[in-house]
Design an enzyme around this catalytic site. Sequence first.
Site, PDB file in Angstrom:
ATOM      1  N   HIS A  36      10.307 -10.528   2.004  1.00 14.27           N
ATOM      2  CA  HIS A  36      10.605 -11.267   0.786  1.00 14.27           C
ATOM      3  C   HIS A  36      11.745 -10.542   0.077  1.00 14.27           C
ATOM      4  O   HIS A  36      12.205  -9.488   0.538  1.00 14.27           O
ATOM      5  CB  HIS A  36       9.380 -11.397  -0.120  1.00 14.27           C
ATOM      6  CG  HIS A  36       8.900 -10.107  -0.708  1.00 14.27           C
ATOM      7  ND1 HIS A  36       8.423  -9.052   0.052  1.00 14.27           N
ATOM      8  CD2 HIS A  36       8.806  -9.675  -2.008  1.00 14.27           C
ATOM      9  CE1 HIS A  36       8.072  -8.054  -0.734  1.00 14.27           C
ATOM     10  NE2 HIS A  36       8.293  -8.406  -1.990  1.00 14.27           N
TER      11      HIS A  36
ATOM     12  N   ASP B 244      13.044  -4.024  -4.361  1.00 17.99           N
ATOM     13  CA  ASP B 244      12.658  -2.761  -3.731  1.00 17.99           C
ATOM     14  C   ASP B 244      12.526  -2.885  -2.219  1.00 17.99           C
ATOM     15  O   ASP B 244      12.528  -1.870  -1.513  1.00 17.99           O
ATOM     16  CB  ASP B 244      11.354  -2.220  -4.341  1.00 17.99           C
ATOM     17  CG  ASP B 244      10.186  -3.175  -4.253  1.00 17.99           C
ATOM     18  OD1 ASP B 244      10.395  -4.378  -4.507  1.00 17.99           O
ATOM     19  OD2 ASP B 244       9.065  -2.734  -3.948  1.00 17.99           O
ATOM     20  N   HIS B 245      12.467  -4.109  -1.699  1.00 18.61           N
ATOM     21  CA  HIS B 245      12.369  -4.319  -0.258  1.00 18.61           C
ATOM     22  C   HIS B 245      13.718  -4.601   0.403  1.00 18.61           C
ATOM     23  O   HIS B 245      13.806  -4.593   1.634  1.00 18.61           O
ATOM     24  CB  HIS B 245      11.428  -5.481   0.043  1.00 18.61           C
ATOM     25  CG  HIS B 245       9.992  -5.166  -0.213  1.00 18.61           C
ATOM     26  ND1 HIS B 245       9.071  -4.963   0.792  1.00 18.61           N
ATOM     27  CD2 HIS B 245       9.311  -4.992  -1.382  1.00 18.61           C
ATOM     28  CE1 HIS B 245       7.896  -4.679   0.262  1.00 18.61           C
ATOM     29  NE2 HIS B 245       8.009  -4.704  -1.059  1.00 18.61           N
TER      30      HIS B 245
ATOM     31  N   HIS C 144       3.333   1.305   0.807  1.00 17.70           N
ATOM     32  CA  HIS C 144       3.679   0.719  -0.496  1.00 17.70           C
ATOM     33  C   HIS C 144       2.547   1.035  -1.472  1.00 17.70           C
ATOM     34  O   HIS C 144       1.958   0.146  -2.102  1.00 17.70           O
ATOM     35  CB  HIS C 144       3.859  -0.783  -0.335  1.00 17.70           C
ATOM     36  CG  HIS C 144       4.654  -1.444  -1.431  1.00 17.70           C
ATOM     37  ND1 HIS C 144       4.755  -0.923  -2.701  1.00 17.70           N
ATOM     38  CD2 HIS C 144       5.369  -2.596  -1.455  1.00 17.70           C
ATOM     39  CE1 HIS C 144       5.491  -1.723  -3.449  1.00 17.70           C
ATOM     40  NE2 HIS C 144       5.886  -2.751  -2.706  1.00 17.70           N
TER      41      HIS C 144
END
Length: 290
Positions: A62, A66-67, A247
């Site tokens: 997604h 932060d990804h 995470h």
Amino acid sequence: MTTTVTLTGTGVPFPSAERAGPGVLVSHDDVHLQIDAGRSTLMRLTQAGISPHQLSALLLTHLHSDHVSDVADLAHTRWVQDHMHGTGPLPVVAVDGHAPGFVRRVLAANAYDVDIRVQHVQDGPPEVIGHWFALPHTPAEVWRSPCGRVCVEAVRVRHEPVEQAVGYRITTPEGVVVVSGDTRVCEEVAALSAGADILVHEACRSSALAEFVRGTRFETIFSYHADTVALGAMAKRLGVPHLVLTHLIPEPASPGQAAEFEDEVRQGGYEGHVSVGHDLLSVTLEQGVR
């Protein structure tokens, strides 16, 4: 040949000297799949002995920042190195919604640098090979390696208000690895994880910390992440032999705080092997954790 899972980042949006942004590398022989690319992914890959030109594909779960904050560095550095390795554009696998536009903008951000390099070194501008797929509500194949040995399936996960969020199931000749992405504990991930050998799942201590965050913004944030106790119950029901937590929310500041993640998973009834993630933790289907 072995299938290896390496955590390239186990952190959260807040910066940490110890934890890069979220990311998981799944490797089988010469097939290397990077799932997500949070901050410092490129550096962690280098530490793991993988160069951008070796990646078979980048899979995005997604578009929370932060990804994906290191997508630009990963794609651009692969392009810069292409005259040395000749591997061509980076394949990117993601939902056909916001992701294609995001990737185009990432590539366009360095337009001045691209113009200069094309004049002097590079044969052309940076590109990706987009493998865009419709958001699947049941597990569906979205990518397969050219050799045919590695298959990737995806399913929509429950990370509302983010609608275009998925988890991935990677099947190799040795077994199955599932990477949840960001999600609540949900039946979609359960369906994806049936028969998996390793489940890499985000973990949030939402039950344990409920009273501390009540009435704050963190209460909302915790509501769309995976509670550790509920995760343990799901993993027990599915019979997953190895659960890898990543995470980690909130980021543990000590070994004792890290151990609390496993303790809470055990409260959910899970009796299999638990690895509380740290950057560059590596798991193989044949050898366990190192």
